[in-house]
Enzyme design. Structure first.
Site, short mmCIF file in Angstrom:
data_model
loop_
_atom_site.label_atom_id
_atom_site.label_comp_id
_atom_site.label_asym_id
_atom_site.label_seq_id
_atom_site.Cartn_x
_atom_site.Cartn_y
_atom_site.Cartn_z
N ASP A 114 -1.84 12.56 -38.62
CA ASP A 114 -3.64 13.01 -37.99
C ASP A 114 -4.23 12.01 -39.32
OD1 ASP A 114 -3.07 14.49 -36.21
OD2 ASP A 114 -2.24 15.75 -38.07
N HIS A 137 -6.21 26.79 -34.09
CA HIS A 137 -5.54 26.55 -35.54
C HIS A 137 -4.46 28.34 -35.39
CE1 HIS A 137 -6.40 22.31 -35.65
NE2 HIS A 137 -5.30 22.18 -36.46
N ASP A 150 1.71 19.74 -29.53
CA ASP A 150 0.55 19.93 -30.61
C ASP A 150 1.30 20.76 -31.30
OD1 ASP A 150 -1.41 19.68 -32.49
OD2 ASP A 150 -2.88 20.56 -30.89
N ARG A 209 -14.69 15.17 -34.67
CA ARG A 209 -14.10 14.51 -34.42
C ARG A 209 -13.81 13.74 -32.68
NH1 ARG A 209 -9.61 18.77 -34.45
NH2 ARG A 209 -7.84 16.82 -34.74
#
Length: 403
Positions: free
Chosen positions: A121, A233, A305, A190
């Protein structure tokens, strides 16, 4: 009239006899869009025929590793479990030279096999995995604020150039989420911003810039992580929107990336109860197949993901979730942490194939997309050195660019 019918039947019989005994490979029609022409595509089909079921399953999984060197665990994952790709994080990266050596060692371990996807990433801003030797690239929010397509393209070039210089071939970037919820704990800067038009235009340019360097750009996090209040997460986010609502907002940047020929899309662990009340996007047939494949006509590679994130691990069995994801339409399962998790995913997929829960012909279609993408971008050539000074000089030129 009878003579005409006899002639037609005779021609048909000749055609059928001519085809009898021939094994005609028909490339998956889903592969015709969003990827460039590949010479002799039937060679891919022949390669798939020659693979064992273990080799096929390995190509469907991309894994993380522990430490800064290739150890016996990763050797096993490559040589015995046939992992198709590896993702690195900051904990795997100490310096440019160390990263270069690690990636070369991974390629050597895999020598003679289908080349590995090697990814990370590298988004710019606060999400960067490379060592501090490289000049810092601004966040995508800063890029969005500049709102200059040429500048955005060159930022993508800078991202692609630095990761390719070390031997990576995938960059999981850019973020295509519209940052519409100020309480969002995971997206923020982001994203290119809260303006859909800016996210659409500048995101597509960064993606194209990455691709121009010969690096695969995987855009994320479909169908949109911008309106969440929970970090996936840690927990499973829930977005209470209808398809019509996301179709007119969250999906817009992804539609643009598909139009521009994106090679990879990452699926998020987000539950949309008004679209699929049971499964998060990452293993929802409705979201992956019905929306992304059918409604948006996306024909490239789909990757989940990280399946070791709290959104999955705290709510589902990782093996069962991975099987459901493949059945829903994803091509690659991303398992970033814990060799025990990686083995469990591979074992559960194999059990599903052996029981008939996953059909081998469906795996072959996924493999066709994966191998086609690898043929386009991926090789296992060693890189002997990296010129950081030159890369940094070019990056500084881009950052000082003013139209």
């Amino acid at each position: 009239m009878k003579k005409m019918i006899i002639v037609v039947l005779a021609c048909l019989l000749i055609f059928l006899l001519g085809c009898k005994g021939k094994n005609i490979d028909i490339p998956d029609p889903n592969d015709e869009k969003n990827s460039e022409h590949v010479e002799n595509p039937d060679e891919i089909a022949e390669k798939i025929k020659s693979m064992t079921i273990e080799e096929k399953i390995g190509q469907l999984v991309m894994i993380g590793i522990e430490g800064e060197k290739a150890d016996e665990n990763i050797k096993e994952m490559i040589e015995s479990r046939h992992a198709g790709g590896i993702i690195l994080f900051s904990g795997n990266i100490k310096s440019a030279d160390q990263t270069l050596e690690l990636l070369n060692n991974l390629k050597d371990l895999n020598r003679g096999n289908i080349p590995l996807f090697l990814g990370l990433d590298e988004e710019g801003g606060r999400v960067t995995r490379l060592s501090k030797e490289f000049v810092k690239i601004p966040s995508m929010e800063e890029v969005g604020n500049k709102n200059d397509k040429d500048y955005s393209f060159r930022i993508g070039e800078a991202l692609g150039t630095r990761v390719k210089s070390l031997g990576f071939n995938i960059d999981f970037a850019p973020v295509m989420d519209i940052n519409s919820n100020y309480k969002n704990p995971v997206i923020g800067d982001r994203s290119f911003g809260d303006n859909p038009k800016i996210v659409i235009e500048q995101g597509a340019q960064v993606m194209s810039g990455i691709k121009s360097t010969g690096v695969i750009s995987v855009v994320k996090h479909f169908p949109g992580h911008g309106d969440t209040k929970v970090d996936s997460h840690k927990k499973l986010p829930v977005v209470d929107k209808t398809f019509e609502e996301i179709d007119n907002f969250e999906l817009l940047p992804f539609k643009k990336s598909i139009e521009e020929g994106v090679d990879g899309i990452m699926i998020a662990h987000i539950l949309f109860p008004k679209i699929d009340g049971e499964n998060p996007a990452s293993f929802s047939y409705t979201i992956i197949n019905d929306i992304l494949r059918e409604k948006l006509n996306y024909r490239g590679v789909i990757i989940t993901d990280d399946m070791t994130m709290g959104a999955v691990m705290n709510n589902y069995d990782i093996g069962e979730a991975s099987v459901k994801s493949l059945k829903a339409g994803s091509d690659i399962i991303l398992v970033c942490h814990g060799y025990e998790n990686e083995h469990k995913v591979l074992d559960t997929i194999k059990e599903a194939v052996e029981s008939g829960d996953i059909k081998e012909e469906d795996i072959d279609k996924k493999l066709y997309r994966i191998l086609k993408l690898k043929e386009k971008y991926v090789n296992d050539e060693r890189i002997n050195e990296v010129n950081i000074e030159d890369i940094n000089r070019k990056t500084r030129d881009i950052l000082s660019y003013d139209r």
